[in-house]
Write a protein that holds these residues in place. Structure first.
Motif, PDB file in Angstrom:
ATOM      1  N   ALA A  19       0.805  -1.208  -0.201  1.00 30.92           N
ATOM      2  CA  ALA A  19      -0.026  -0.031   0.033  1.00 30.92           C
ATOM      3  C   ALA A  19       0.806   1.353   0.111  1.00 30.92           C
ATOM      4  O   ALA A  19       0.645   2.075  -0.632  1.00 30.92           O
ATOM      5  N   MET A  20       1.726   1.210   0.775  1.00 28.04           N
ATOM      6  CA  MET A  20       2.877   2.509   0.848  1.00 28.04           C
ATOM      7  C   MET A  20       3.793   2.687  -0.352  1.00 28.04           C
ATOM      8  O   MET A  20       4.209   3.631  -0.626  1.00 28.04           O
ATOM      9  N   SER A  21       3.841   1.371  -1.206  1.00 26.01           N
ATOM     10  CA  SER A  21       4.744   1.724  -2.407  1.00 26.01           C
ATOM     11  C   SER A  21       3.974   2.590  -3.301  1.00 26.01           C
ATOM     12  O   SER A  21       4.557   3.242  -4.425  1.00 26.01           O
ATOM     13  N   PHE A  22       2.462   2.734  -3.422  1.00 25.75           N
ATOM     14  CA  PHE A  22       1.975   3.414  -4.357  1.00 25.75           C
ATOM     15  C   PHE A  22       1.519   4.773  -3.595  1.00 25.75           C
ATOM     16  O   PHE A  22       0.412   5.321  -3.833  1.00 25.75           O
ATOM     17  N   TYR A  75       7.597   3.715  -8.167  1.00 25.66           N
ATOM     18  CA  TYR A  75       8.220   2.774  -9.157  1.00 25.66           C
ATOM     19  C   TYR A  75       8.702   3.272 -10.346  1.00 25.66           C
ATOM     20  O   TYR A  75       9.951   2.639 -10.895  1.00 25.66           O
ATOM     21  N   VAL A  76       8.358   4.541 -10.767  1.00 25.38           N
ATOM     22  CA  VAL A  76       9.257   5.072 -11.904  1.00 25.38           C
ATOM     23  C   VAL A  76      10.494   5.701 -11.451  1.00 25.38           C
ATOM     24  O   VAL A  76      11.420   5.656 -12.047  1.00 25.38           O
ATOM     25  N   ASP A  95      11.449   7.277   1.868  1.00 27.84           N
ATOM     26  CA  ASP A  95      10.481   7.529   0.833  1.00 27.84           C
ATOM     27  C   ASP A  95      10.189   6.262   0.215  1.00 27.84           C
ATOM     28  O   ASP A  95      10.499   5.002   0.492  1.00 27.84           O
ATOM     29  N   PRO A  96       8.904   6.639  -0.568  1.00 31.71           N
ATOM     30  CA  PRO A  96       8.054   5.458  -1.015  1.00 31.71           C
ATOM     31  C   PRO A  96       9.015   4.252  -1.867  1.00 31.71           C
ATOM     32  O   PRO A  96       8.579   3.520  -2.286  1.00 31.71           O
ATOM     33  N   GLN A  97      10.275   4.767  -2.279  1.00 29.89           N
ATOM     34  CA  GLN A  97      11.041   4.070  -3.363  1.00 29.89           C
ATOM     35  C   GLN A  97      11.310   2.699  -2.421  1.00 29.89           C
ATOM     36  O   GLN A  97      11.532   1.753  -3.104  1.00 29.89           O
TER      37      GLN A  97
END
Length: 260
Positions: free
Chosen positions: A27-30, A48-49, A228-230
Motif C-alpha cells: 500500500a505504501m509503495s503506491f 516505481y518510476v 521515501d516510498p522508493q
C-alpha cells in the motif's frame, strides 16, 4: 476430518498476521508522498518510476544477481559431491563433516561475518567479487547440503543396484541414475541458495567497499539517510521476484516433492 469455523478463523487470522507487513508495504509503495506514511495522502506510482531511474539501485541489482548466480554454481559444485559422500560413504568423521558444513545455520550471522572479515582481510578479498561469492557460499552451502543429503538418502536402493548389476560403474550410477532422480531437490536447493545470497545483508556489510556493494547493502544505507516510498516499491518488486521463483519451482517440479 471436518474443520470447524473457529479453526478456519484462526488460520485466517494467522495468515493475515504474517502477511500484514507485506500488505502494508504494498500500500505504501503506491504513495506519491515525499516520505513513507500510511495511509498515503496522495496515491500514485511515482516510486516505481523513480526506481527505474535510480542508477545505484539498478547497478547494485546487477551485482547482487551476478553474485547470487555465482554462489549457486559454487554451492552446486561443492555441495553435490559433499552430499553424495555424506549420504553413501562410511568414512570416519562423517558426522563431524556434516556438522561443520551446516554449522553456519546455527551460529549468529554477525559472528560468522566477523570471522569471515578477519580471514578475508589477510587474504585481500574485501570488496571483491570473489570475496562476496565465497562469503555468501559459506552461509548458503548448508541449505544445499542438507537438502541433497536427504534426497540421496531417500533414493530407492534397488535402482542403483539394478544399474550396477547391468554393468554400470559407480560413476555412471551416480551421474546417470542417482543425479537425475534428485533433480527436483537440486533445483529447490539452488532456488533457496539464490534467494539467500541475493537477500544477504549482514555478511555483505562486512565484505563490501566503496566501489563494490550489493543491493541489500545499498537499501540499508539508503534507508539510513531517507525514508521515501522508493524503498517500499523496491521491497514489493523483490518480494514479487521471490514469489515468482517459488511458483516456477512449484509448477516445474513441485516444491513439496522437491524438498522431500
Amino acid at each position: 476430518m471436518k474443520v470447524s469455523l473457529f479453526q478456519r478463523a484462526t488460520v485466517a487470522c494467522l495468515y493475515l498476521f504474517l502477511l500484514a507487513p507485506i500488505l502494508l508495504t504494498m500500500a505504501m509503495s503506491f504513495s506519491n508522498d515525499p516520505v513513507i506514511a500510511f495511509p498515503p495522502e496522495e496515491w500514485g506510482a511515482n516510486a516505481y518510476v523513480a526506481i527505474f531511474g535510480n542508477e545505484q539501485f539498478i547497478a547494485t541489482f546487477g551485482v547482487s544477481f551476478v553474485i547470487a548466480v555465482s554462489v549457486v554454481l559454487l554451492c552446486a559444485v561443492t555441495g553435490l559431491p559433499a552430499g553424495y559422500a555424506i549420504a553413501f560413504s562410511r568414512f570416519p568423521g562423517r558426522d563431524v563433516v556434516l556438522a561443520v558444513l551446516t554449522a553456519p545455520l546455527l551460529l549468529p550471522t554477525i559472528v560468522v561475518g566477523l570471522g569471515i572479515l578477519l580471514l578475508f582481510v589477510k587474504l585481500k578479498l574485501i570488496a571483491t567479487y570473489l570475496g562476496l561469492v565465497v562469503g555468501h557460499s559459506i552461509i548458503a552451502l548448508p541449505y544445499m547440503v542438507r537438502i541433497v543429503v536427504t534426497a540421496y538418502k531417500n533414493l530407492p536402493v534397488a535402482l542403483s543396484e539394478a544399474a550396477a548389476t547391468l554393468g554400470a560403474s559407480p560413476t555412471q550410477v551416480a551421474l546417470r541414475v542417482q543425479l537425475p532422480l534428485i533433480r527436483p531437490a537440486v533445483l529447490a536447493s539452488s532456488a533457496i541458495v539464490f534467494l539467500v545470497s541475493f537477500d544477504e545483508v549482514v555478511i555483505s556489510l562486512f565484505l563490501v567497499g566503496p566501489r563494490l556493494t550489493t543491493l541489500p547493502v545499498e537499501v540499508f544505507r539508503y534507508v539510513d539517510l531517507r525514508a521515501d516510498p522508493q524503498v517500499a516499491a523496491l521491497s514489493v518488486i523483490l518480494v514479487t521476484l521471490s514469489v515468482l521463483i517459488v511458483l516456477i519451482l512449484e509448477r516445474t517440479v513441485g516444491l513439496a516433492r522437491a524438498l522431500r
